[in-house]
Write a protein that holds these residues in place. Structure first.
Motif, PDB file in Angstrom:
ATOM      1  N   ASN A   1       7.031 -23.818  20.972  1.00  0.00           N
ATOM      2  CA  ASN A   1       7.117 -22.753  21.967  1.00  0.00           C
ATOM      3  C   ASN A   1       8.286 -21.825  21.658  1.00  0.00           C
ATOM      4  OD1 ASN A   1       7.881 -22.397  25.433  1.00  0.00           O
ATOM      5  ND2 ASN A   1       6.092 -21.569  24.448  1.00  0.00           N
TER       6      ASN A   1
ATOM      7  N   TYR B   1       5.226 -17.479  23.385  1.00  0.00           N
ATOM      8  CA  TYR B   1       4.253 -17.903  22.380  1.00  0.00           C
ATOM      9  C   TYR B   1       4.193 -19.425  22.401  1.00  0.00           C
ATOM     10  CZ  TYR B   1       2.147 -19.397  18.042  1.00  0.00           C
ATOM     11  OH  TYR B   1       1.348 -20.041  17.131  1.00  0.00           O
TER      12      TYR B   1
ATOM     13  N   PHE C   1       2.077 -22.787  20.603  1.00  0.00           N
ATOM     14  CA  PHE C   1       1.102 -23.464  19.740  1.00  0.00           C
ATOM     15  C   PHE C   1       1.110 -24.929  20.134  1.00  0.00           C
ATOM     16  CE2 PHE C   1       0.502 -26.278  16.066  1.00  0.00           C
ATOM     17  CZ  PHE C   1      -0.824 -25.981  15.782  1.00  0.00           C
ATOM     18  N   GLU C   2      -0.078 -25.486  20.361  1.00  0.00           N
ATOM     19  CA  GLU C   2      -0.116 -26.890  20.721  1.00  0.00           C
ATOM     20  C   GLU C   2      -1.376 -27.567  20.213  1.00  0.00           C
ATOM     21  OE1 GLU C   2       0.206 -27.093  24.970  1.00  0.00           O
ATOM     22  OE2 GLU C   2      -1.869 -26.496  25.318  1.00  0.00           O
TER      23      GLU C   2
ATOM     24  N   THR D   1      -6.801 -27.461  20.189  1.00  0.00           N
ATOM     25  CA  THR D   1      -5.718 -26.735  19.532  1.00  0.00           C
ATOM     26  C   THR D   1      -5.651 -25.328  20.116  1.00  0.00           C
ATOM     27  OG1 THR D   1      -5.982 -27.986  17.481  1.00  0.00           O
ATOM     28  CG2 THR D   1      -4.834 -25.880  17.337  1.00  0.00           C
ATOM     29  N   THR D   2      -4.453 -24.905  20.493  1.00  0.00           N
ATOM     30  CA  THR D   2      -4.287 -23.648  21.212  1.00  0.00           C
ATOM     31  C   THR D   2      -3.203 -22.783  20.585  1.00  0.00           C
ATOM     32  OG1 THR D   2      -5.016 -24.550  23.340  1.00  0.00           O
ATOM     33  CG2 THR D   2      -3.578 -22.630  23.422  1.00  0.00           C
ATOM     34  N   HIS D   3      -3.505 -21.494  20.441  1.00  0.00           N
ATOM     35  CA  HIS D   3      -2.506 -20.453  20.189  1.00  0.00           C
ATOM     36  C   HIS D   3      -2.514 -19.543  21.410  1.00  0.00           C
ATOM     37  CE1 HIS D   3      -1.812 -21.271  15.864  1.00  0.00           C
ATOM     38  NE2 HIS D   3      -3.076 -21.653  15.872  1.00  0.00           N
ATOM     39  N   LYS D   4      -1.341 -19.305  21.991  1.00  0.00           N
ATOM     40  CA  LYS D   4      -1.283 -18.538  23.228  1.00  0.00           C
ATOM     41  C   LYS D   4      -0.100 -17.581  23.199  1.00  0.00           C
ATOM     42  CE  LYS D   4      -1.503 -19.326  28.248  1.00  0.00           C
ATOM     43  NZ  LYS D   4      -1.519 -20.386  29.297  1.00  0.00           N
TER      44      LYS D   4
ATOM     45  N   ASN E   1      -6.270 -18.541  22.280  1.00  0.00           N
ATOM     46  CA  ASN E   1      -7.369 -19.037  21.466  1.00  0.00           C
ATOM     47  C   ASN E   1      -7.395 -20.558  21.599  1.00  0.00           C
ATOM     48  OD1 ASN E   1      -9.205 -19.818  19.516  1.00  0.00           O
ATOM     49  ND2 ASN E   1      -8.438 -18.436  17.955  1.00  0.00           N
ATOM     50  N   HIS E   2      -8.393 -21.076  22.314  1.00  0.00           N
ATOM     51  CA  HIS E   2      -8.533 -22.516  22.532  1.00  0.00           C
ATOM     52  C   HIS E   2      -9.687 -23.027  21.675  1.00  0.00           C
ATOM     53  CE1 HIS E   2      -5.933 -22.207  26.089  1.00  0.00           C
ATOM     54  NE2 HIS E   2      -6.675 -21.177  26.483  1.00  0.00           N
TER      55      HIS E   2
END
Length: 371
Positions: free
Chosen positions: A94, A112, A114-115, A139-142, A165-166
């Motif tokens: 994060n 931001y 990422f997880e 997996t997520t980019h937020k 983006n999930h």
């Protein structure tokens, strides 16, 4: 439970300072690693516990821009980043910049995330049975960026851009998500503009004892911006902190969320968690609409110790009309303690236990107040 309390107390006795940022995180501040006239950098080991993540550990840092201060509340511009691993197998990275322009007349608030996040899913609606539980990996980019204008002394308004983006990477064979009937069960992109308005007269953002906080926001996800689903999200968050004598306060919160359109489950209202509905797993119930009404009594019985007791009701529903019928009400109650780590700094360790309906419960260890 005794094991969790023992581990928590061991962490709490560390002679370090803990900060809070993000969904479920606690930050343990170490000594300053670097400082110049304009910049101060601090290392941040991390430790926390919630039912959703179990124990989480990691590290990061926070960079303060010493010559860039909000003149209205003396908060410094800063950039916070962290990397976390949890015993539930989750990985999170994060970065959160908060930058004041014009000495606080303008504010850039960005995030931001990422997880890689193994999680649980019970279906959609207020009455999903416990035996529906299934596991899935995502997996997520937020990214979220807000640009706000201040109207002195307490009002802020502006625009936001949201992107997420999930990607579902694994589901249980024969489960609800594997059936393909749930929007977002394979991949979801949420993207669009929004607007936000807030009033913040709290005397302390992390552990307030007086003042009010009001936030109104609207987010619009549209295929024009690359979203896979078009829907609108509206959120109201109203909090008030009422002093009761010199040592006690009553904190109250009204939280409402409504989503309209083709809403993937990742964009729905999630009930539970360490802030809005302690006593329920975060996402145990989810749907298009949600309300949470909670109140908490806090009493400082020693200069660095506070006792707290809280109660709440809330629920989720498929639309606003159904929500206002107040069916399937989900109550919870609980108590906890807070400990101020340093006399001259307003950062508090928090340990809460919450109990909900049908055997739901949770232990929450982190920093600063839930709301």
């Amino acid at each position: 439970m005794n094991k969790y309390l023992l581990n928590t107390l061991i962490i709490a006795l560390l002679p370090l300072c803990i900060l809070c940022q993000g969904r479920e995180e606690g930050f343990v501040r170490t000594d300053t690693l670097g400082k110049t006239k304009n910049i101060k950098f601090i290392g941040l080991p991390i430790a926390f516990y919630t039912p959703e993540t179990q124990f989480g550990v990691g590290g990061g840092g926070q960079m303060f821009l010493l010559n860039n201060t909000n003149r209205y509340n003396q908060r410094l511009s800063n950039i916070l980043f962290s990397g976390i691993y949890t015993t539930a197998g989750q990985i999170m990275f994060n970065v959160t910049p908060q930058v004041y322009l014009g000495k606080g007349d303008y504010f850039i608030d960005a995030d931001y995330l990422f997880e890689i996040y193994p999680n649980s899913f019970w279906g959609i609606g207020p009455d999903t049975p416990e035996d529906n539980e299934e596991q899935y990996d995502q997996t997520t980019h937020k990214v979220q960026i807000s640009f706000l204008k201040r109207l002195p002394p307490h009002l802020n308004f502006g625009l936001t851009f949201n992107f997420a983006n999930h990607q579902i990477t694994e589901v249980e064979e024969g489960g609800i998500l594997a059936s393909g009937t749930v929007l977002g069960s394979d991949r979801t992109v949420i993207s669009g503009l929004g607007a936000v308005f807030n009033k913040d007269s709290r005397n302390d953002a992390s552990a307030p004892t007086d003042g009010q906080y009001l936030r109104l926001s609207a987010q619009f996800s549209s295929e024009i911006f690359g979203a896979t689903h078009g829907f609108n999200k509206f959120v109201l968050d109203l909090r008030e902190y009422i002093p009761l004598g010199g040592k006690s306060i009553l904190a109250t919160q009204i939280f409402l969320e409504n989503n309209f359109g083709d809403v993937p489950f990742q964009g729905m209202a999630f009930f539970g968690g360490s802030s809005s509905a302690r006593g329920y797993f975060y996402g145990r119930f989810l749907d298009k609409s949600m309300y949470v009404l909670q109140t908490e009594y806090r009493h400082r019985f020693k200069p660095r110790w506070t006792f707290a007791a809280f109660g709440l009701i809330g629920s989720v529903a498929g639309d606003t009309e159904e929500l206002l019928e107040f069916r399937s009400i989900k109550p919870a109650f609980g108590a906890g303690v807070r400990y101020k780590l340093l006399k001259d700094q307003g950062t508090w360790l928090r340990l809460d236990f919450g109990s909900g309906r049908d055997g739901q419960s949770g232990i929450y260890f982190g920093v600063n107040e839930a709301f």
